[in-house]
Scaffold this motif. Structure first.
Motif, mmCIF file in Angstrom:
data_model
loop_
_atom_site.group_PDB
_atom_site.id
_atom_site.type_symbol
_atom_site.label_atom_id
_atom_site.label_comp_id
_atom_site.label_asym_id
_atom_site.label_seq_id
_atom_site.Cartn_x
_atom_site.Cartn_y
_atom_site.Cartn_z
ATOM 1 N N GLN A 1 0.838 -1.187 0.000
ATOM 2 C CA GLN A 1 0.000 0.000 0.000
ATOM 3 C C GLN A 1 0.877 1.243 0.000
ATOM 4 O OE1 GLN A 1 -3.200 -0.082 -0.326
ATOM 5 N NE2 GLN A 1 -3.685 2.089 -0.063
ATOM 6 N N VAL A 2 0.529 2.194 -0.833
ATOM 7 C CA VAL A 2 1.272 3.438 -0.928
ATOM 8 C C VAL A 2 0.590 4.496 -0.081
ATOM 9 C CG1 VAL A 2 1.994 5.287 -2.479
ATOM 10 C CG2 VAL A 2 2.131 2.901 -3.216
ATOM 11 N N GLN A 3 1.373 5.235 0.665
ATOM 12 C CA GLN A 3 0.848 6.346 1.451
ATOM 13 C C GLN A 3 1.565 7.634 1.063
ATOM 14 O OE1 GLN A 3 1.257 5.093 5.585
ATOM 15 N NE2 GLN A 3 -0.899 4.494 5.620
ATOM 16 N N LEU A 4 0.795 8.703 0.966
ATOM 17 C CA LEU A 4 1.327 10.016 0.640
ATOM 18 C C LEU A 4 0.933 10.978 1.747
ATOM 19 C CD1 LEU A 4 0.205 10.136 -3.111
ATOM 20 C CD2 LEU A 4 2.445 9.475 -2.240
ATOM 21 N N VAL A 5 1.890 11.723 2.247
ATOM 22 C CA VAL A 5 1.625 12.671 3.331
ATOM 23 C C VAL A 5 2.165 14.039 2.924
ATOM 24 C CG1 VAL A 5 1.993 13.240 5.748
ATOM 25 C CG2 VAL A 5 1.756 10.842 5.045
ATOM 26 N N GLU A 6 1.250 15.007 2.791
ATOM 27 C CA GLU A 6 1.635 16.366 2.422
ATOM 28 C C GLU A 6 1.920 17.207 3.663
ATOM 29 O OE1 GLU A 6 -1.901 15.403 -0.458
ATOM 30 O OE2 GLU A 6 -1.446 15.162 1.670
ATOM 31 N N SER A 7 2.734 18.220 3.472
ATOM 32 C CA SER A 7 3.001 19.198 4.522
ATOM 33 C C SER A 7 3.431 20.508 3.874
ATOM 34 C CB SER A 7 4.089 18.706 5.478
ATOM 35 O OG SER A 7 5.306 18.505 4.792
ATOM 36 N N GLY A 8 3.419 21.579 4.672
ATOM 37 C CA GLY A 8 3.935 22.857 4.193
ATOM 38 C C GLY A 8 2.894 23.911 3.881
ATOM 39 N N GLY A 9 1.616 23.558 3.970
ATOM 40 C CA GLY A 9 0.592 24.552 3.691
ATOM 41 C C GLY A 9 0.523 25.588 4.808
ATOM 42 N N ARG A 102 1.165 7.616 -9.295
ATOM 43 C CA ARG A 102 0.723 6.493 -10.121
ATOM 44 C C ARG A 102 1.648 5.307 -9.892
ATOM 45 N NH1 ARG A 102 -2.094 6.349 -14.900
ATOM 46 N NH2 ARG A 102 -0.505 4.879 -15.637
ATOM 47 N N ASP A 103 1.146 4.119 -10.259
ATOM 48 C CA ASP A 103 1.984 2.923 -10.175
ATOM 49 C C ASP A 103 3.044 2.890 -11.265
ATOM 50 O OD1 ASP A 103 -0.684 0.827 -8.958
ATOM 51 O OD2 ASP A 103 1.071 1.609 -7.891
ATOM 52 N N GLY A 104 2.811 3.564 -12.366
ATOM 53 C CA GLY A 104 3.789 3.536 -13.448
ATOM 54 C C GLY A 104 3.362 4.434 -14.585
ATOM 55 N N GLY A 105 4.124 4.360 -15.673
ATOM 56 C CA GLY A 105 3.841 5.192 -16.834
ATOM 57 C C GLY A 105 4.987 6.140 -17.096
ATOM 58 N N PHE A 106 5.201 6.443 -18.375
ATOM 59 C CA PHE A 106 6.326 7.286 -18.757
ATOM 60 C C PHE A 106 5.889 8.438 -19.642
ATOM 61 C CE2 PHE A 106 9.715 4.954 -16.847
ATOM 62 C CZ PHE A 106 9.241 3.655 -16.775
ATOM 63 N N ARG A 107 4.726 8.995 -19.318
ATOM 64 C CA ARG A 107 4.280 10.190 -20.020
ATOM 65 C C ARG A 107 3.676 11.139 -19.009
ATOM 66 N NH1 ARG A 107 -1.175 10.487 -20.571
ATOM 67 N NH2 ARG A 107 -2.428 8.591 -20.439
ATOM 68 N N ILE A 108 3.211 12.278 -19.497
ATOM 69 C CA ILE A 108 2.602 13.271 -18.628
ATOM 70 C C ILE A 108 1.142 12.906 -18.386
ATOM 71 C CG2 ILE A 108 1.946 15.689 -18.438
ATOM 72 C CD1 ILE A 108 4.918 15.209 -18.071
ATOM 73 N N PHE A 109 0.735 12.919 -17.142
ATOM 74 C CA PHE A 109 -0.650 12.643 -16.760
ATOM 75 C C PHE A 109 -1.210 13.876 -16.058
ATOM 76 C CE2 PHE A 109 -0.592 8.175 -17.731
ATOM 77 C CZ PHE A 109 0.743 7.826 -17.591
ATOM 78 N N THR A 110 -2.318 14.420 -16.568
ATOM 79 C CA THR A 110 -2.831 15.678 -16.026
ATOM 80 C C THR A 110 -4.255 15.615 -15.509
ATOM 81 O OG1 THR A 110 -3.547 16.423 -18.202
ATOM 82 C CG2 THR A 110 -1.301 17.017 -17.546
ATOM 83 N N THR A 111 -4.860 14.434 -15.522
ATOM 84 C CA THR A 111 -6.215 14.333 -14.995
ATOM 85 C C THR A 111 -6.215 13.481 -13.731
ATOM 86 O OG1 THR A 111 -6.738 12.421 -16.360
ATOM 87 C CG2 THR A 111 -7.233 14.590 -17.276
ATOM 88 N N SER A 112 -7.078 13.829 -12.797
ATOM 89 C CA SER A 112 -7.066 13.177 -11.489
ATOM 90 C C SER A 112 -7.360 11.680 -11.592
ATOM 91 C CB SER A 112 -8.054 13.859 -10.549
ATOM 92 O OG SER A 112 -9.354 13.849 -11.087
ATOM 93 N N ARG A 113 -8.194 11.274 -12.549
ATOM 94 C CA ARG A 113 -8.582 9.858 -12.632
ATOM 95 C C ARG A 113 -7.421 8.973 -13.059
ATOM 96 N NH1 ARG A 113 -10.811 12.172 -17.256
ATOM 97 N NH2 ARG A 113 -10.109 11.247 -19.213
ATOM 98 N N GLU A 114 -6.343 9.575 -13.568
ATOM 99 C CA GLU A 114 -5.191 8.802 -14.011
ATOM 100 C C GLU A 114 -4.231 8.469 -12.870
ATOM 101 O OE1 GLU A 114 -4.117 11.751 -17.058
ATOM 102 O OE2 GLU A 114 -4.346 10.148 -18.542
ATOM 103 N N TYR A 115 -4.491 8.965 -11.682
ATOM 104 C CA TYR A 115 -3.621 8.720 -10.535
ATOM 105 C C TYR A 115 -4.236 7.684 -9.597
ATOM 106 C CZ TYR A 115 -0.594 12.443 -12.058
ATOM 107 O OH TYR A 115 0.281 13.212 -12.796
ATOM 108 N N ASP A 116 -3.366 6.867 -9.015
ATOM 109 C CA ASP A 116 -3.816 5.740 -8.209
ATOM 110 C C ASP A 116 -3.861 6.033 -6.715
ATOM 111 O OD1 ASP A 116 -1.674 4.139 -10.467
ATOM 112 O OD2 ASP A 116 -3.853 3.846 -10.471
#
Length: 128
Positions: A1-9, A102-116
């Motif tokens: 499982q991947v976890q992302l934690v933002e900070s700095g706002g 994302r889990d992978g890919g080697f191009r630019i992704f700009t829409t939210s549905r493309e991220y995992d």
């Protein structure tokens, strides 16, 4: 499982700068695409910036027109951290900022549905 934690706002005045950070943990390819999105009250989530591996040791970055020249995305794979340097902030930049991967890919992704995977978000408020 991947976890992302933002900070700095935070709360800043127009013209100020902020740097957001996003620390990633879990099993993903270190060079996999990562990005920043934001969502203001009453609006849809919108693309801000993304970075993806484009070569053996090279990365491509892409920024939304609304932030181009003011914001800069970068990453430190050794630290599993994504950054968003935000300069010359404007009141219209006020939003919750989300880190995505994302889990992978080697191009630019700009829409939210493309991220995992998504972080919980960090609030950025710019006063006039």
């Amino acid at each position: 499982q991947v976890q992302l934690v933002e900070s700095g706002g935070g709360l800043v005045q127009a013209g100020d700068s902020l740097r957001l950070s996003c620390t990633k943990s879990g099993r993903t390819f270190s060079g996999s695409p990562m990005g920043w999105f934001r969502q203001a009250p009453g609006k849809e989530r919108e693309f801000v910036a993304t970075t993806t591996q484009s070569g053996s040791n090279a990365y491509t970055a892409h920024h939304a027109d609304s932030v181009k020249g003011r914001f800069s995305i970068s990453r430190d794979n050794a630290k599993n951290t994504l950054y968003l340097q935000m300069n010359s902030l404007k009141p219209e930049d006020t939003a919750v900022y989300y880190c995505a991967a994302r889990d992978g890919g080697f191009r630019i992704f700009t829409t939210s549905r493309e991220y995992d995977y998504w972080g919980q978000g960090t609030q950025v408020t710019v006063s006039s």
